[in-house]
Enzyme design. Structure first.
Site, PDB file in Angstrom:
ATOM      1  N   LYS A  78       0.848  -1.206   0.000  1.00  0.00           N
ATOM      2  CA  LYS A  78       0.000   0.000   0.000  1.00  0.00           C
ATOM      3  C   LYS A  78       0.875   1.245   0.000  1.00  0.00           C
ATOM      4  CE  LYS A  78      -3.836  -2.401   2.141  1.00  0.00           C
ATOM      5  NZ  LYS A  78      -4.439  -2.882   3.390  1.00  0.00           N
ATOM      6  N   GLN A 122      -4.846  -1.922   9.567  1.00  0.00           N
ATOM      7  CA  GLN A 122      -4.658  -3.208   8.889  1.00  0.00           C
ATOM      8  C   GLN A 122      -5.300  -4.326   9.712  1.00  0.00           C
ATOM      9  OE1 GLN A 122      -3.235  -3.618   5.764  1.00  0.00           O
ATOM     10  NE2 GLN A 122      -3.993  -5.706   5.963  1.00  0.00           N
ATOM     11  N   ASP A 138     -11.325   2.714   4.079  1.00  0.00           N
ATOM     12  CA  ASP A 138     -11.632   1.285   3.914  1.00  0.00           C
ATOM     13  C   ASP A 138     -13.136   1.056   3.795  1.00  0.00           C
ATOM     14  OD1 ASP A 138      -9.614  -0.515   3.570  1.00  0.00           O
ATOM     15  OD2 ASP A 138      -9.186  -0.780   5.707  1.00  0.00           O
TER      16      ASP A 138
END
Ligand code: NAD
Length: 356
Positions: free
Chosen positions: A116, A160, A183
């Site tokens: 990422k 994460q 997200d």
């Protein structure tokens, strides 16, 4: 060649697999996975993948399905993002920023975070990274989230997953400011996604990537019958909500569904996100259907230097003979997920700075 390809999908039940994080650098995988390829079998996905440019699809000689090339579609999206970021920087002097919080030392999570970060750098997004010890407290994670919530140079915050077991994932995801929830996992964003007339600020990246693949491949969704296999919060459920928002008629198939193949065989569009290697067989697919394979499943491959290779949920070689279009694994949905994260971060920066 046909027989070796078939051997990839020929077990009557789906392959038993290990979670990805458990297999890295371990030989245990060799006897815990159950799908084997003939040593000389070339990877047909790569053969198809190589010849593809961004044209929606490419025809192959062996199969009837068009291959939806996620790699080149994702590249095109990253190029679009790069030029938008450069325009934004030139016009208002703002560069989008993404903060990533990693807790613990899981190898797969570290790899995802590294990827990422690299992807951010490549398009011009500034990345902020926090690495916390496995045994840190929930409060510490939330303290960092609050800091990023209040930092005007950060437009997206990503925690994460999965988090260590002692942490309450819900508390942590709830702490992310909904306006920086790139997200799309905040319950308010998911709730808005489910409601007619309401707009989520962000849509979860993987399902958004699936819809983008369909759009950019010229596949109509409206009025189609769609089946989503899997109902997880991060893929299956939001994918179904998105398809519904696009006016498809949706059925969700999950691990307790009776006769899934009967239901799946009625679908014009199938999105599979189960984590079960080679679950979806050619005989489950209606001729001409479009199949999007989200699964990323490691299976034993003694011929690979790593001892394993990645396959999808879909028995590709069978399905490619029946479907009109199909995504490969790797090179289908995977590259789209990061592209959508970058896209959500740019969108957030534009919204927060009212940049059109
Ligand atoms: P999950 O384990 O949270 O959910 C799996 C879902 O599949 C569950 O709802 C379960 O009911 C259903 N399921 C399991 N076995 C089934 C069966 N035999 N028949 C029908 N349904 C069944 O998994 P997830 O996080 O949604 O991920 C699913 C897959 O997608 C995994 O392989 C994961 O690695 C992959 N994934 C890929 C990306 C990407 O970027 N390409 C992103 C996220 C997840």
């Amino acid at each position: 060649m046909a027989s070796t390809i078939l051997s990839d999908c020929s077990s009557s039940s789906a392959a038993r697999i290990l979670p990805f994080h458990m297999i890295r650098s371990t030989n245990a995988l060799r006897f815990r996975c159950s799908v084997f390829l003939h040593p000389k079998t070339p990877n047909p996905r790569q053969i198809h993948g190589k010849s593809l440019a961004f044209t929606p699809v490419a025809m192959t000689t062996e199969t009837s399905a068009k291959v939806i090339d996620g790699k080149s579609i994702a590249k095109q999206i990253r190029d679009e993002i790069t030029s938008e970021i450069s325009r934004m920087k030139d016009e208002i002097g703002i560069v989008p920023g993404l903060a990533v919080i990693l807790v613990g030392t899981r190898k797969d999570s570290q790899t995802y975070v590294r990827n990422k970060k690299k992807a951010c750098e490549a398009v011009g997004i500034t990345s902020h990274e926090v690495n916390l010890q496995e045994d840190c407290t929930e409060e510490e994670v939330i303290k960092y989230i609050s800091g990023f919530n209040n930092d005007p140079s950060v437009h997206g915050i990503l925690v994460q997953l999965p988090l260590p077991r002692h942490m309450n994932e819900q508390n942590i995801l709830n702490a992310v400011n909904i306006e920086k929830d790139v997200d799309g996992f905040h319950p308010l964003n998911i709730g808005r996604l489910a409601m007619q007339g309401r707009e989520p600020l962000f849509v979860p990246c993987t399902p958004k990537g699936c819809i983008e693949l369909l759009h950019r491949s010229g596949i109509d969704i409206k009025g189609k019958r769609a089946v989503v296999i899997g109902r997880s919060n991060i893929v299956g459920m939001p994918a179904a909500l998105l398809l519904q928002r696009q006016n498809a008629t949706i059925t969700i198939v999950h691990s307790s569904t009776k006769n899934p193949e009967e239901i799946i065989r009625q679908a014009d569009i199938v999105i599979s996100a189960t984590g079960v290697a080679n679950l979806v067989r050619g005989s489950w697919i209606k001729p001409g259907a479009v199949v999007i394979d989200v699964g990323i499943n490691p299976v034993d491959d003694p011929e690979s230097p790593r001892g394993y290779r990645l396959v999808g949920d879909v028995c590709y070689e069978e399905v490619a003979k029946i479907a009109s279009a199909v995504t490969p694994v790797p090179g289908g949905v995977g590259p789209m997920t990061i592209a959508m994260l970058l896209s959500n971060t740019l969108e957030s920066a534009k919204r927060l700075h009212n940049f059109k």
